[in-house]
Write a protein that holds these residues in place. Sequence first.
Motif, short mmCIF file in Angstrom:
data_model
loop_
_atom_site.label_atom_id
_atom_site.label_comp_id
_atom_site.label_asym_id
_atom_site.label_seq_id
_atom_site.Cartn_x
_atom_site.Cartn_y
_atom_site.Cartn_z
N MET A 1 26.98 35.96 49.98
CA MET A 1 27.64 37.05 49.25
C MET A 1 26.75 38.28 49.28
N ASP A 2 27.35 39.44 49.05
CA ASP A 2 26.58 40.67 49.07
C ASP A 2 25.96 40.92 47.69
N ALA A 3 25.19 41.99 47.57
CA ALA A 3 24.45 42.26 46.34
C ALA A 3 25.37 42.44 45.13
N PRO A 4 26.46 43.23 45.20
CA PRO A 4 27.33 43.36 44.02
C PRO A 4 27.94 42.03 43.58
N ALA A 5 28.34 41.20 44.54
CA ALA A 5 28.93 39.90 44.19
C ALA A 5 27.90 38.99 43.54
N GLU B 1 25.25 39.91 41.82
CA GLU B 1 25.00 40.40 40.46
C GLU B 1 26.10 39.96 39.51
N ARG B 2 27.36 40.07 39.92
CA ARG B 2 28.47 39.66 39.06
C ARG B 2 28.41 38.17 38.77
N PHE B 3 28.09 37.38 39.78
CA PHE B 3 28.05 35.93 39.60
C PHE B 3 26.95 35.53 38.62
N LEU B 4 25.74 36.08 38.78
CA LEU B 4 24.63 35.69 37.92
C LEU B 4 24.77 36.28 36.52
#
Length: 265
Positions: free
Chosen positions: A219-223, A225-228
């Motif tokens: 996943m990319d950086a925005p995804a 961040e949202r996941f964690l």
Amino acid sequence: MTPELPPTEPGRSTATGLSPDEALRVLALLDDSRQGLAALEAAAALAEQARAELVALFVEDLDLLACAAFPFSQEVGASSGVARPLSSEGLEVSLARQMQRVQRALRLAAEGRALRHRLQVSRGQVASVALEEAGPGDVLVLGKAGLSARWGSRLGSTSQRVLLEAPCAVIIWDERHPPEPGPLRYFRGEAPALPWGETPEEAVRRHPLFLGREELAPMDAPALERFLARARRGALVITRARLITLLEQDVDLLARIPVPVVVVP
């Protein structure tokens, strides 16, 4: 429930399988901020579990000392925003006070622990000193909030250099979010060797912070961040190559991840 540690041979480290003379060191790069000293406590706990030596690194910043030599130098309070003269004499006094606080913090962190520990004081550029001291078998602990307070909200070039050039594993500890037991997360196909165990399976058995494993899809950086942001438990283990890719997408990503991050070479 905290997992039980497997039995080990007398005189050998549970985490590394090495004798005390061969065991890894845990290096805590610190200042005297509240956040930096909290990272020291985390480093002490890790060193005790791994039966490693705790080395608290306190670097007197040579660049700052050089700036203080100029007659027009000023410093600005981090919270007050008030500018005041910065002199070499005043800075030396301030460093001496910081040293006293760091020494006291190290005594408190080691108190009640079966832990070899020492304070190492150096004068130089912070990143250079940390990189020169760290070896391939070490673990380097950085306090995220402390780094942000000292080197800027983006963790700064100093901390990024340490992250990307250290010859050893680096743990980014977020003191603002006390860690809670949860999965050991890593990206699918990138199960890395960890400083306290050779594999993620061993780390889950040996470390009370990890309750099971979780493989993440790419996943990319925005995804990420949202996941964690939803997870908020356990820790993330990431290879340096993967971290470089993510930081190219979002240079501030690490500052917003609320779980400990373990960066491995």
